[in-house]
Design an enzyme around this catalytic site. Structure first.
Site, PDB file in Angstrom:
ATOM      1  N   SER A  11     -26.167  56.156 -22.511  1.00 44.01           N
ATOM      2  CA  SER A  11     -27.209  55.153 -22.294  1.00 44.01           C
ATOM      3  C   SER A  11     -27.289  54.647 -20.864  1.00 44.01           C
ATOM      4  O   SER A  11     -28.336  54.193 -20.427  1.00 44.01           O
ATOM      5  CB  SER A  11     -26.986  53.966 -23.232  1.00 44.01           C
ATOM      6  N   THR A  12     -26.190  54.676 -20.135  1.00 44.39           N
ATOM      7  CA  THR A  12     -26.196  54.119 -18.779  1.00 44.39           C
ATOM      8  C   THR A  12     -25.616  55.113 -17.780  1.00 44.39           C
ATOM      9  O   THR A  12     -24.828  55.991 -18.158  1.00 44.39           O
ATOM     10  CB  THR A  12     -25.373  52.814 -18.701  1.00 44.39           C
TER      11      THR A  12
END
Length: 191
Positions: A11-12
Site C-alpha cells: 500500500s505504501t
C-alpha cells in the site's frame, strides 16, 4: 505450457513486495521468472481491475492455462465482492488462481468456491455489524447533545458575506477565500 505468475501488492512506498515474492517462491517450490512477477504499490481500497499493473497483467500477459499466485487473498481485491468478480473473470479466461493463505489454494476448485462463499457471508455479516455499531454510536452522541458533522469555522459566514458584498460571484469568492464552492454556497445566504 503452463506459466506461473505472481501478483504482489503493497500500500505504501515504504513497503516492499520482496517478502511476498520470496514466500510465494518457497511455497510453490520454484522461482517465478522475474518478468512474470507483477508488483505494484497501490492502496487496497482500489478495485483490482482499476490497478494499472494488475489490469495490464490480466489484459496483456495472462493466457489460458496460466496460474496466478498471490500470497494472501487480500492482495487480490478490494473486498469480497471484488475478489469474487476478479476470480470469476480469471477463471472464465482459463487462468487458475491460487491464494497461499487458504486451505483450498485453487480458488476455482469446488473447495475454493465454497471458501469464497463462506468468506462472503462473514464479510456481509461484518459489514452489517459495523453499520449497526456506527448507528448506535451516532445515536448515543446525539443523545449526549454532541453536534455531528464537520465543525464550522466561526468566521466563514462573515468571510463569505463580505466577499458577496464586494460583488464577487460564488466561484470568485471560493477562490479568493480558499474555500470549496459547496462551502461558499452554504454560507451565501446565511445571516
Amino acid at each position: 505450457m503452463s506459466r506461473t505468475f505472481a501478483y504482489c501488492r503493497v500500500s505504501t512506498v515504504e513497503q516492499s513486495t520482496d517478502n511476498q515474492v520470496a514466500a510465494i517462491e518457497r511455497a510453490i517450490g520454484h522461482l517465478v521468472e522475474p518478468h512474470r512477477i507483477v508488483s505494484e504499490t497501490i492502496s487496497g481500497s482500489v478495485q483490482a481491475m482499476e490497478r494499472p499493473a494488475f489490469k495490464a497483467m490480466v489484459e496483456h500477459k495472462l493466457e489460458p492455462g496460466d496460474t496466478l499466485v498471490v500470497l494472501k487473498l487480500d492482495r487480490l481485491g478490494r473486498d469480497n465482492i471484488d475478489v469474487q468478480q476478479t476470480i470469476t473473470k480469471l477463471s472464465e479466461a482459463g487462468v487458475k488462481v491460487v491464494s497461499l493463505d487458504l486451505p483450498a489454494q485453487d480458488l476455482a476448485s469446488s473447495e475454493g468456491k465454497l471458501l469464497l462463499q463462506m468468506f462472503a457471508a462473514f464479510a456481509e455479516f461484518e459489514r452489517n455489524r459495523i453499520r449497526e455499531r456506527t448507528q448506535e454510536g451516532l445515536e448515543r452522541a446525539k443523545r449526549q447533545g454532541k453536534k455531528l458533522g464537520r465543525p464550522v469555522a466561526k468566521d466563514t459566514t462573515e468571510k463569505v458575506q463580505r466577499l458577496k458584498a464586494q460583488g464577487l460571484s460564488q466561484s470568485q469568492a471560493a477562490a479568493q477565500a480558499g474555500l470549496g464552492i459547496a462551502t461558499v454556497k452554504r454560507h451565501w445566504n446565511a445571516r
